[in-house]
Enzyme design. Structure first.
Site, short mmCIF file in Angstrom:
data_model
loop_
_atom_site.label_atom_id
_atom_site.label_comp_id
_atom_site.label_asym_id
_atom_site.label_seq_id
_atom_site.Cartn_x
_atom_site.Cartn_y
_atom_site.Cartn_z
CD GLU B 118 -2.64 1.21 2.62
OE1 GLU B 118 -2.24 0.56 3.59
OE2 GLU B 118 -3.69 1.90 2.63
CE LYS B 195 -7.19 2.03 3.57
NZ LYS B 195 -5.84 2.38 4.09
CB CYS B 232 -4.94 -1.13 4.03
SG CYS B 232 -4.12 -1.10 5.67
#
Lengths: 383, 383
Positions: B118, B195, B232
């Site tokens: 990430e 995300k 994440c």
């Protein structure tokens, strides 16, 4: 792998030096839990009756406005007691007696809520695809002999009992269900919760006997906290856990019956992931031993007909919202796993990690509604 | 626990005798995977450049109508290369050079798809709540210097690249996003995936910089299989994984940045559970090392102001639909983890376990739609 391994934790503790064990343990099991001090009479009784007894403590931070809500839960795993060829009533009675011994020890340890394994009054005979005598183990959830037995225990010990049985629903065409009966510490039947997802895997096409449950995702407000029951195969379905949690469950029990070759490497993952994802405690319970059946059966796997379908590996455990978990009960013995839980840990973890707040459930309700439409087109990007 | 532990697997292999190790391993990691034979030049180059190189193989049963679809993927974990006080352009260039070294080795090993960690071009500086210079690391997903760098590598090695960056969206008010850019092996930008869930935990309130993604659950059809990217914190949300899977993903990458005290005991659980629950491969990638920042900051945890927020523990791994997983890369070194996957294992596992068939998604779409209503009343049964 059959019976030789007692438990992974046993091997780790046997070989790994203390300092490194501490680090390995914290990655594999989360923070180290304190052991519960259990009364000598309970330890003696467990030893005398030949079952394992373990106890752990999950604490939480102290708050100003809420007192700690420390309660004790007990998970029971056990073998069947008589050969599967014994008369049905004798098999049931023998298991009742065994469970009474273990619940007595739970009571000595001040356990408030106890949960038995899936279809606990019977061998897990659904592999055979035979009806009789197995369907004779089915009972009314409201007033069968097993529910009456549990009501007596509940009153005697002031304990909540989660009793997963094969249910005969006399009010709806005498259909069968895989059902957990929740019995209050007052002895009243608080309600029932049916298995929502029915396996069709390996030896287990359980839809030969009963279908997907129709009781939704009820949560039961007991004197000791809000509980729910996700039976067996439902642990593979994250949405099942989620909806119990959205209805407020602080503890979700997962009474199961599953064998080594099929699922043992999934076992430590799924219930624990659910505890993490839903900010609640989860309790994975599996039976122990190998159950032999008189008539041989096949499994759709190209192998010869056989009389048993594998080894139930026990390994019952409790997982907490912060990702920590107890060691498992053994893979080989009957056992009672006790934990003291401060239920305040659920909301504390939720306030810390915010999975519900950040969950975007509205988006998923929409996307899932789209995805189930017959004309759904997956969102695939091509060059 | 800081850096001392190289990996759990390392300790297990060091102390536990072979026969017992085999049993413990099979419970903890699923079936034993064969090691990939990697070319000597790759092994030498990894050694010379000081990063770990590991390779494993996930095979599947042979079928009559489909050939094996064996592809190779590579996960890269790494430290930042220069102090966080260095000029932005120099920091980015140094990381580009490091990644070029590792990708070259991946190419020697015939890797088809590689995924970076990430926000791979920068320190994970979001704990500081400072804007400059960190927002200067943001780039256009379509034509920033990092995307151009990746396009060159992709063409040179005929490799698909998943490049998670801090994105500057010039077409929408110059907003920032946490975005993975998917670059085809042809060098074309296949698309981007943002995300979906933004953490507000510990040091990370990332909504200081960017908000929840608006690209939904796209799946990218590459020359080597259908892939998706769950960045994440989205790994904590089972519905996020589910929707990528419902859109057809065979591999879901989870590029992350997370530190020990916060999440290390969750790390082996969540991506692996997602592989099991969704009948697909998942790839958990975490960065390595401790990143120091010049200006001190606080964390809302009652502790003194400080200059770093903990130790990124690496431990990147790949999990398969059957519940097996690779060992992790180390907790301390840069590394490249390669696996050969027969993607046929996804549908084979789905046909065996049937979690989508038995998922009752229609019921959950309804229940979830109810649960998000402001007037939702949890289904709680009281005595």
């Amino acid at each position: 792998m059959a019976e030789q391994l007692v438990s992974v934790e046993h091997v780790l503790e046997k070989y790994i030096p203390a300092e490194e064990l501490q680090e390995v343990w914290s990655v594999l099991y989360g923070r180290k839990l304190r052991c519960l001090e259990l009364p000598g009479c309970a330890v003696d009784s467990a030893s005398q009756h030949g079952f394992e007894l373990k106890g752990y403590m999950f604490d939480a931070a102290s708050e100003q406005l809420r007192k700690p809500r420390a309660i004790r839960i007990g998970l029971i795993q056990n073998k069947i007691q008589l050969p599967t060829t014994s008369p049905v009533a004798e098999q049931v009675n023998a298991i009742h007696r065994r469970i009474a011994e273990i619940v007595e020890v739970a009571a000595m340890c001040d356990v408030n809520i106890v949960c038995f394994q899936e279809a606990w009054t019977m061998p897990f005979a659904f592999c055979t695809r035979e009806r009789l005598p197995w369907t004779e183990f089915a009972e009314s959830a409201e007033n069968g002999v097993t529910t009456k037995f549990c009501q007596e225990l509940a009153k005697k010990y002031n304990i909540v009992i989660v009793s997963p049985i094969l249910e005969r629903d006399e009010s709806h065409g005498e259909t069968l269900w895989n059902t957990a009966v929740i019995i209050s510490n007052t002895g009243a039947v608080l309600g029932k919760s049916r298995k929502n997802h029915i396996p069709r895997i390996g030896d287990f096409n359980e839809s030969t006997y009963y279908m997907e449950g129709n009781t939704g995702h009820k949560v039961f407000q007991t004197a000791y906290g809000k509980i729910a029951v996700n039976i067996c195969y439902g642990r593979h379905h994250p949405l099942n856990w989620l909806m119990y949690s959205m209805n407020g469950a602080e503890i979700i029990f997962n009474p199961s019956a599953t064998v080594g070759e099929l699922s043992e490497s999934l076992w430590p993952i799924e219930a624990r992931n659910a505890a993490i994802a839903n900010h609640c405690f989860t309790c994975a319970i599996n039976r122990v031993g190998t159950e032999h059946f008189e008539n041989e059966f096949t499994s759709g796997d190209g192998k010869k007909a056989h009389h048993d379908f594998g080894y139930f590996y026990g390994s019952s455990y409790i997982a907490a919202p912060d990702g920590s978990r107890t060691p498992g009960l053994s893979r080989v013995h009957d056992g009672l796993l006790i934990a003291e839980l401060d239920l305040n840990l659920c909301r504390q973890t939720s306030d810390k990690w915010n999975f519900k707040m950040t969950g975007r459930h509205e988006m998923y309700a929409d996307e899932l509604a789209q995805a189930v439409r017959p004309d759904f087109q997956p969102n695939i990007i091509r060059e």
